[in-house]
Design a protein around this motif. Structure first.
Motif, PDB file in Angstrom:
ATOM      1  N   MET A   1       2.148 137.039  42.976  1.00  0.00           N
ATOM      2  CA  MET A   1       1.312 136.736  44.119  1.00  0.00           C
ATOM      3  C   MET A   1       2.209 136.269  45.264  1.00  0.00           C
ATOM      4  O   MET A   1       3.042 135.396  45.093  1.00  0.00           O
ATOM      5  CB  MET A   1       0.320 135.616  43.757  1.00  0.00           C
ATOM      6  N   LYS A   2       2.024 136.877  46.433  1.00  0.00           N
ATOM      7  CA  LYS A   2       2.755 136.466  47.620  1.00  0.00           C
ATOM      8  C   LYS A   2       1.850 135.566  48.447  1.00  0.00           C
ATOM      9  O   LYS A   2       0.662 135.828  48.598  1.00  0.00           O
ATOM     10  CB  LYS A   2       3.171 137.676  48.447  1.00  0.00           C
ATOM     11  N   ILE A   3       2.442 134.502  48.968  1.00  0.00           N
ATOM     12  CA  ILE A   3       1.686 133.530  49.750  1.00  0.00           C
ATOM     13  C   ILE A   3       2.293 133.437  51.148  1.00  0.00           C
ATOM     14  O   ILE A   3       3.518 133.372  51.297  1.00  0.00           O
ATOM     15  CB  ILE A   3       1.708 132.147  49.066  1.00  0.00           C
ATOM     16  N   GLU A   4       1.412 133.414  52.141  1.00  0.00           N
ATOM     17  CA  GLU A   4       1.835 133.232  53.520  1.00  0.00           C
ATOM     18  C   GLU A   4       1.518 131.805  53.953  1.00  0.00           C
ATOM     19  O   GLU A   4       0.527 131.231  53.520  1.00  0.00           O
ATOM     20  CB  GLU A   4       1.093 134.190  54.454  1.00  0.00           C
ATOM     21  N   THR A   5       2.378 131.252  54.808  1.00  0.00           N
ATOM     22  CA  THR A   5       2.154 129.911  55.335  1.00  0.00           C
ATOM     23  C   THR A   5       2.153 129.945  56.855  1.00  0.00           C
ATOM     24  O   THR A   5       2.755 130.826  57.472  1.00  0.00           O
ATOM     25  CB  THR A   5       3.250 128.932  54.871  1.00  0.00           C
ATOM     26  N   GLN A   6       1.456 128.973  57.425  1.00  0.00           N
ATOM     27  CA  GLN A   6       1.411 128.835  58.884  1.00  0.00           C
ATOM     28  C   GLN A   6       1.169 127.364  59.209  1.00  0.00           C
ATOM     29  O   GLN A   6       0.179 126.782  58.774  1.00  0.00           O
ATOM     30  CB  GLN A   6       0.286 129.684  59.474  1.00  0.00           C
ATOM     31  N   TYR A   7       2.090 126.765  59.952  1.00  0.00           N
ATOM     32  CA  TYR A   7       1.863 125.400  60.435  1.00  0.00           C
ATOM     33  C   TYR A   7       0.886 125.454  61.605  1.00  0.00           C
ATOM     34  O   TYR A   7       0.743 126.486  62.267  1.00  0.00           O
ATOM     35  CB  TYR A   7       3.172 124.754  60.881  1.00  0.00           C
ATOM     36  N   SER A   8       0.230 124.354  61.875  1.00  0.00           N
ATOM     37  CA  SER A   8      -0.787 124.307  62.918  1.00  0.00           C
ATOM     38  C   SER A   8      -0.225 124.645  64.305  1.00  0.00           C
ATOM     39  O   SER A   8      -0.940 125.154  65.154  1.00  0.00           O
ATOM     40  CB  SER A   8      -1.457 122.932  62.955  1.00  0.00           C
ATOM     41  N   TYR A   9       1.048 124.416  64.525  1.00  0.00           N
ATOM     42  CA  TYR A   9       1.658 124.698  65.831  1.00  0.00           C
ATOM     43  C   TYR A   9       2.218 126.122  65.925  1.00  0.00           C
ATOM     44  O   TYR A   9       2.737 126.517  66.962  1.00  0.00           O
ATOM     45  CB  TYR A   9       2.754 123.673  66.156  1.00  0.00           C
ATOM     46  N   LEU A  38       0.251 123.280  44.119  1.00  0.00           N
ATOM     47  CA  LEU A  38       0.524 124.715  44.226  1.00  0.00           C
ATOM     48  C   LEU A  38      -0.392 125.502  43.298  1.00  0.00           C
ATOM     49  O   LEU A  38      -0.920 126.552  43.674  1.00  0.00           O
ATOM     50  CB  LEU A  38       1.990 125.012  43.910  1.00  0.00           C
ATOM     51  N   LYS A  39      -0.600 124.994  42.111  1.00  0.00           N
ATOM     52  CA  LYS A  39      -1.503 125.648  41.157  1.00  0.00           C
ATOM     53  C   LYS A  39      -2.911 125.742  41.745  1.00  0.00           C
ATOM     54  O   LYS A  39      -3.569 126.775  41.668  1.00  0.00           O
ATOM     55  CB  LYS A  39      -1.516 124.850  39.858  1.00  0.00           C
ATOM     56  N   TYR A  40      -3.385 124.643  42.358  1.00  0.00           N
ATOM     57  CA  TYR A  40      -4.701 124.633  43.005  1.00  0.00           C
ATOM     58  C   TYR A  40      -4.750 125.643  44.150  1.00  0.00           C
ATOM     59  O   TYR A  40      -5.720 126.392  44.281  1.00  0.00           O
ATOM     60  CB  TYR A  40      -5.022 123.235  43.534  1.00  0.00           C
ATOM     61  N   ILE A  41      -3.710 125.687  44.967  1.00  0.00           N
ATOM     62  CA  ILE A  41      -3.663 126.617  46.099  1.00  0.00           C
ATOM     63  C   ILE A  41      -3.759 128.053  45.606  1.00  0.00           C
ATOM     64  O   ILE A  41      -4.518 128.862  46.136  1.00  0.00           O
ATOM     65  CB  ILE A  41      -2.380 126.400  46.928  1.00  0.00           C
ATOM     66  N   LYS A  42      -3.001 128.382  44.553  1.00  0.00           N
ATOM     67  CA  LYS A  42      -3.021 129.748  44.015  1.00  0.00           C
ATOM     68  C   LYS A  42      -4.412 130.142  43.533  1.00  0.00           C
ATOM     69  O   LYS A  42      -4.853 131.272  43.748  1.00  0.00           O
ATOM     70  CB  LYS A  42      -2.022 129.887  42.868  1.00  0.00           C
ATOM     71  N   SER A  48      -9.855 134.839  48.686  1.00  0.00           N
ATOM     72  CA  SER A  48      -9.697 135.101  50.117  1.00  0.00           C
ATOM     73  C   SER A  48      -9.935 133.872  50.985  1.00  0.00           C
ATOM     74  O   SER A  48     -10.380 133.985  52.117  1.00  0.00           O
ATOM     75  CB  SER A  48     -10.613 136.241  50.568  1.00  0.00           C
ATOM     76  N   LYS A  49      -9.638 132.707  50.456  1.00  0.00           N
ATOM     77  CA  LYS A  49      -9.780 131.481  51.233  1.00  0.00           C
ATOM     78  C   LYS A  49      -8.440 131.097  51.846  1.00  0.00           C
ATOM     79  O   LYS A  49      -7.384 131.485  51.363  1.00  0.00           O
ATOM     80  CB  LYS A  49     -10.259 130.331  50.348  1.00  0.00           C
ATOM     81  N   VAL A  50      -8.514 130.331  52.919  1.00  0.00           N
ATOM     82  CA  VAL A  50      -7.333 129.735  53.528  1.00  0.00           C
ATOM     83  C   VAL A  50      -7.388 128.256  53.207  1.00  0.00           C
ATOM     84  O   VAL A  50      -8.386 127.592  53.453  1.00  0.00           O
ATOM     85  CB  VAL A  50      -7.323 129.968  55.054  1.00  0.00           C
ATOM     86  N   VAL A  61      -1.250 137.074  50.589  1.00  0.00           N
ATOM     87  CA  VAL A  61      -0.904 138.285  51.318  1.00  0.00           C
ATOM     88  C   VAL A  61      -1.802 139.403  50.806  1.00  0.00           C
ATOM     89  O   VAL A  61      -1.880 139.643  49.606  1.00  0.00           O
ATOM     90  CB  VAL A  61       0.579 138.670  51.110  1.00  0.00           C
ATOM     91  N   LYS A  62      -2.494 140.049  51.692  1.00  0.00           N
ATOM     92  CA  LYS A  62      -3.365 141.154  51.337  1.00  0.00           C
ATOM     93  C   LYS A  62      -2.579 142.459  51.393  1.00  0.00           C
ATOM     94  O   LYS A  62      -1.984 142.788  52.420  1.00  0.00           O
ATOM     95  CB  LYS A  62      -4.577 141.234  52.272  1.00  0.00           C
TER      96      LYS A  62
END
Length: 65
Positions: A1-9, A38-42, A48-50, A61-62
């Motif tokens: 599973m690929k994960i994308e991140t984005q800070y609020s700024y 991390l387990k919870y995030i996955k 399809s939640k952020v 990542v879709k």
């Protein structure tokens, strides 16, 4: 599973490695268990939640088919 991140700024999401995600989580939540978070995030992003942890968003990542 690929994960994308984005800070609020930031304006764009970036694919982030699991080791870097653990560092981000530790930085954002301090004494909490980074591996458990991390387990919870996955689990949560499979639907399809952020997920927002501190000031960082996480999403799966879709794949374009």
């Amino acid at each position: 599973m690929k994960i994308e991140t984005q800070y609020s700024y930031e304006k764009v999401y970036r694919v982030t490695s699991e080791s870097d995600i653990l560092k981000i989580i530790a930085q954002e939540v301090g004494d909490a268990d980074p591996e458990g978070t991390l387990k919870y995030i996955k689990e949560a992003i499979k639907n399809s939640k952020v997920i927002l942890v501190g000031s960082c968003r996480f999403r799966e990542v879709k794949e374009i088919k």
